[in-house]
Write an enzyme that holds these catalytic residues in place. Structure first.
Site, short mmCIF file in Angstrom:
data_model
loop_
_atom_site.label_atom_id
_atom_site.label_comp_id
_atom_site.label_asym_id
_atom_site.label_seq_id
_atom_site.Cartn_x
_atom_site.Cartn_y
_atom_site.Cartn_z
N ASP A 131 -9.38 4.29 -1.92
CA ASP A 131 -10.18 4.64 -0.74
C ASP A 131 -11.51 5.28 -1.17
O ASP A 131 -11.68 6.50 -1.11
CB ASP A 131 -9.40 5.59 0.17
CG ASP A 131 -8.21 4.90 0.81
OD1 ASP A 131 -8.18 3.67 0.83
OD2 ASP A 131 -7.31 5.61 1.29
N GLU B 88 2.68 5.12 -4.08
CA GLU B 88 2.62 6.06 -5.21
C GLU B 88 3.95 6.75 -5.56
O GLU B 88 4.13 7.03 -6.73
CB GLU B 88 1.54 7.12 -4.94
CG GLU B 88 0.12 6.64 -5.10
CD GLU B 88 -0.36 5.69 -3.98
OE1 GLU B 88 0.03 5.90 -2.81
OE2 GLU B 88 -1.09 4.75 -4.29
N ASP C 271 0.85 -1.19 0.00
CA ASP C 271 0.00 0.00 0.00
C ASP C 271 0.89 1.24 0.00
O ASP C 271 2.08 1.17 0.26
CB ASP C 271 -0.88 -0.04 1.26
CG ASP C 271 -1.95 1.03 1.26
OD1 ASP C 271 -2.36 1.47 0.18
OD2 ASP C 271 -2.39 1.43 2.35
#
Length: 860
Positions: A542, A432, A429
């Protein structure tokens, strides 16, 4: 030199973005082609500035190099680069480039490259029809250090798909629309903005065919679609080169362009069989007891739970490769894992890439990374710092030659089956890379303090000896490179490039909420350029517990699996943020059963939403999981096919009906695999839905009754909150399990039944791929082909992997009357083995034969 800059505006709630006047850009001189050389499948030329430099966002580069290569009969590679200076290109280590077919000749190609010398422009056209697919005519090429512009004309009412990641409609708007590509952490996944990943590929569909255009560039960019005058698509890129692949696609089969794109970016990896089961996760499980209770409650509710996930809650102060000894002690977590494995269930843990910056504090993961010197470096050569879950963090440099060894070692230590946590899958996770540090982030330590990173626990630690899984008190376990010219960015403003893309992160600065763009990788590359990734599975970020995000998830999964070659995909079922409702969660559980990746996941600030929490949701989950599990082998076969050649496992309706213009905008229905049409209810509190049925024959999945689509919408009423409309497209033989199961291990011991659903021509085909479900390299596998015509089902194949189950029965659909004879391999079946339902027109032939060789069944 004075550079002429266009207006930079800040829209309310939107990032800074450069607003460009197309007439100003089109007035730039462009380039003229000289020294054109054609040899075989390749054309090269020099491009020289054709007039007074326009210098819109920097000095125009005077000389460019053009390379055009006919790589295959369906692919043309067009590359425009700086003739005198090295510029960033996506590295081969990230995107290995496909090899050109040495026998390809331009005259044999399905698409052709055409050009005009001065001012230079080019077009791509389909050879057979001479239809122009891409044309830069009348639009000046602009090539500056930090701004590249290329623009093409499109047909009016163009059908454009792709250019993700986004939460916009599957068919993109064409009026004053901008798709920004720049990775960011995108809480609540707002539409109209850049999100987590970047896929600069679009498919354009016309009734005359479907083609694709891929720009191999990982720099930030705005891609603009507008039909104010002529309909156009314009690339505005802040670095790199123009590196295009044009894909001919097909005049009849839209899925062909997906396969051609897979030839460039690579086909996706195989997925394990068990990964197709139901996954449960939550950010906010307070301790090991809560995790154990969730597992127990799913079982008690008779809802099949395949995999339990645990978010960062288990970590000590949210540091990766650690475990909180008070809230999630290792011995108790190992006990949970052992329980799962003993019940044929799985376990997945979160692992974020950001590593807590803790020099001198005895944090082994940080210390080993520091010793190996594998952290991303700031422009001044020091370690680049951010702020993520554990507070101030460093980031592994994924281009460092030692980083893979470092990462492998950390995994091997922490996830050791003997001493650590024996996981079945890893969840990566915040890659980015994401940072909570607000630009300019001059003091990440202060920002981490202000943001309370990491936050303190809000509950008392549990009893370390508390019983779980119906144990008595006190029962616990005690076992514990890149060879290339260096890219020179000197003189360029990387933090604030002259052209500002519409980045929606924070203030809009490129470095806001992420790693600094002037950070240096070990191989000399800058973070400004390298917003690139490679093959992954994906969840859609999300999202929120609202109906709009429920609906948007369909376009999201179609983009990932149908265009970007990321087939293992799903949204957070019932929503990540906010509080779901019983009816939304029930509907979402049923829709989510037709994502390839099915996971219920939500936030620590939301109410609990495990499927057993509400009676309606629990029943909806049981109903739809029975359907999903019966279909797992069918979708496992489709995923295997995408691994082999890129054929999408999830498809919009127009992939199957490319001549039916009514299907082009549809993104509230989809095909799960090539033949299962899913038409969910999409409005709150509604029990009615009006799906579109193309002119074809379909069969209700539950009743198996035939239905003739007329190329119109049909209103389905009384769709209660525990059911979802699912139809079989005519022309398929489906290999189904005869019933669902509580685990995929149990499912693999369940007999098959074959459903023969003839098309309008009375014929049907299908396939089944089967292997051990877990090995990366398979020693043995089974591939079965099904063919039905003239009342005969033929089953053939190579049975290398023994299924160890039977074919229980064959169900023939749309049989107009009861047959006199039903035969298996030429021999009559007993009358007691044959049933006929005149209302549903279903003929059932009970076989009970081992599924380890081919056979024929016919009726007359």
């Amino acid at each position: 030199m004075m550079w002429r800059r266009l207006t930079v505006l800040s829209l309310l709630g939107v990032a800074y973005a450069t607003i460009t006047d197309p007439s100003v850009l089109d007035a730039c001189p462009g380039y003229k082609a000289t020294h054109v050389n054609v040899g075989g499948a390749k054309l090269t030329a020099n491009l020289e500035l054709a007039g007074t430099a326009c210098n819109v966002f920097g000095p125009d580069i005077n000389k460019l190099k053009l390379e055009v290569t006919y790589e295959t009969k369906t692919r043309i590679h067009v590359k425009i680069s700086d003739a005198s200076s090295a510029r960033y290109e996506v590295p081969e280590s990230v995107l290995p480039r496909p090899k050109a077919d040495p026998f390809t000749l331009p005259q044999s190609s399905a698409i052709q490259f055409n050009y005009t010398t001065s001012p230079f422009s080019f077009s791509i056209f389909r050879k057979k029809t001479e239809e122009v697919l891409f044309s830069t005519a009348s639009h000046a090429l602009i090539f500056e250090p930090q701004y590249l512009r290329l623009k093409t004309n499109l047909p009016s009412n163009a059908n454009i798909y792709g250019l993700g990641e986004h939460t916009d409609t599957f068919r993109l708007p064409t009026h004053n629309y901008t798709r920004t590509l720049w990775s960011r952490d995108a809480y609540l996944v707002p539409n109209g903005t850049n999100l987590y990943g970047n896929h600069p590929i679009y498919f354009e569909h016309r009734t005359s065919g479907t083609h694709g255009v891929f720009l191999a560039n990982s720099n930030g960019m705005d891609i603009k679609l507008d039909d104010t005058n002529l309909t156009t698509l314009e690339y505005n890129v802040i670095g790199g080169i123009l590196d295009f692949y044009f894909l001919a696609g097909s005049e009849t089969d839209p899925t062909e362009v997906a396969r051609q794109y897979a030839e460039i970016v690579g086909t996706p990896a195989e997925v394990p069989y068990w990964s197709l089961g139901l996954h449960q996760c939550r950010f906010g499980y307070q301790n090991y007891i809560e995790v154990a209770e969730v597992i127990t409650n799913y079982s008690a509710a008779a809802i099949p739970l395949e995999t339990m996930w645990t978010d960062i809650d288990y970590m000590f102060k949210r540091r990766i490769f650690t475990i909180d000894p008070d809230y999630f002690p290792m011995s108790r977590m190992r006990e949970i894992v052992d329980y799962l494995h003993s019940h044929d269930q799985r376990f997945v843990l979160m692992t974020d890439p950001a590593v807590a910056y803790l020099p001198g504090e005895g944090y082994p993961t940080f210390d080993r990374g520091t010793q190996a010197d594998i952290w991303l470096k700031a422009a001044n050569g020091s370690v680049s710092l951010g702020a993520v879950w554990p507070g101030v963090t460093v980031f592994p440099d994924w281009f460092h030659p030692k980083v893979q060894d470092y990462w492998n070692r950390e995994f091997a230590i922490f996830y050791s089956p003997k001493r650590g946590l024996d996981i079945d899958g890893a969840w990566i996770d915040m890659n980015e890379p994401s940072s909570f540090c607000n630009y300019p982030c001059t003091d990440p330590f202060q920002q981490a303090k202000e943001q309370d990173l990491p936050p303190p626990r809000t509950s008392l630690p549990p009893d370390p000896h508390a019983p779980i899984f119906n144990q008595t008190q006190g029962q616990t376990q005690t076992t514990l490179s890149l060879n290339r010219k260096r890219v020179n960015h000197s003189g360029e403003d990387l933090q604030n490039p002259p052209y500002a893309i519409a980045n929606a992160a924070g203030s809009g600065a490129l470095s806001d909420r992420t790693a600094y763009v002037d950070a240096k990788h070990a191989n000399g590359l800058m973070e400004y350029d390298t917003r690139a990734g490679t093959r992954v599975g994906k969840w859609l970020g999300d999202n929120n517990s609202e109906w709009e995000h429920y609906r948007k998830s369909i376009a999201g999964i179609l983009g990932m699996a149908g265009i970007y070659q990321v087939p293992m995909v799903g949204a957070d079922i019932c929503g990540y943020a906010g509080n779901t409702t019983e009816t939304l969660c029930a509907r979402w559980a049923m829709l989510g059963a037709f994502y390839t990746f099915m996971r219920d996941h939500n936030s620590d600030t939301s109410i609990s939403q495990e499927f057993y929490r509400w009676p309606t949701v629990a029943q909806a989950a049981r109903n739809v999981l029975d359907i999903r599990y019966r279909l797992i082998d069918y979708v496992y076969t489709a995923l295997h096919q995408q691994h082999i050649d890129g054929t999408p496992v999830l498809q919009p309706l127009w992939y199957q009906y490319p001549q039916d213009a009514s299907t082009f905008p549809i993104d509230l229905q989809f095909f799960f695999g090539p033949s299962i049409l899913v038409s969910p209810v999409t409005e709150e509190n509604s029990t009615t839905v009006s799906p579109y049925f193309p002119k074809d024959i379909f069969y209700d999945f539950q009743t198996l009754a035939p239905f003739e689509g007329q190329g119109s919408s049909v209103t389905l009423e009384n769709v209660n909150f525990t059911s979802i409309p699912v139809h079989i497209k005519g022309g398929v033989v489906l290999p189904l399990r005869e019933k669902g199961a509580m685990t995929t291990t149990e499912l693999r011991k369940t007999d098959f039944e074959l459903v023969v659903a003839p098309g309008t021509d009375g014929q049907a085909t299908g396939s089944l791929y089967f292997d051990d479900g877990v090995s990366i390299t398979q020693k043995f596998s089974t591939t079965v082909l099904f063919s039905f015509k003239k009342s005969i089902l033929s089953v053939t194949g190579q049975f290398g992997f023994t299924t160890q189950v039977n074919v229980a029965r064959v169900k023939f659909l749309n049989v107009s009357k009861a047959p006199k004879n039903v035969k298996l391999n030429g021999r009559d079946l007993k009358k007691s083995s044959v049933e006929y339902d005149p209302i549903g027109k279903v003929l059932i032939a009970s076989l009970g034969i081992p599924f380890r060789q081919g056979f024929d069944v016919d009726y007359s």
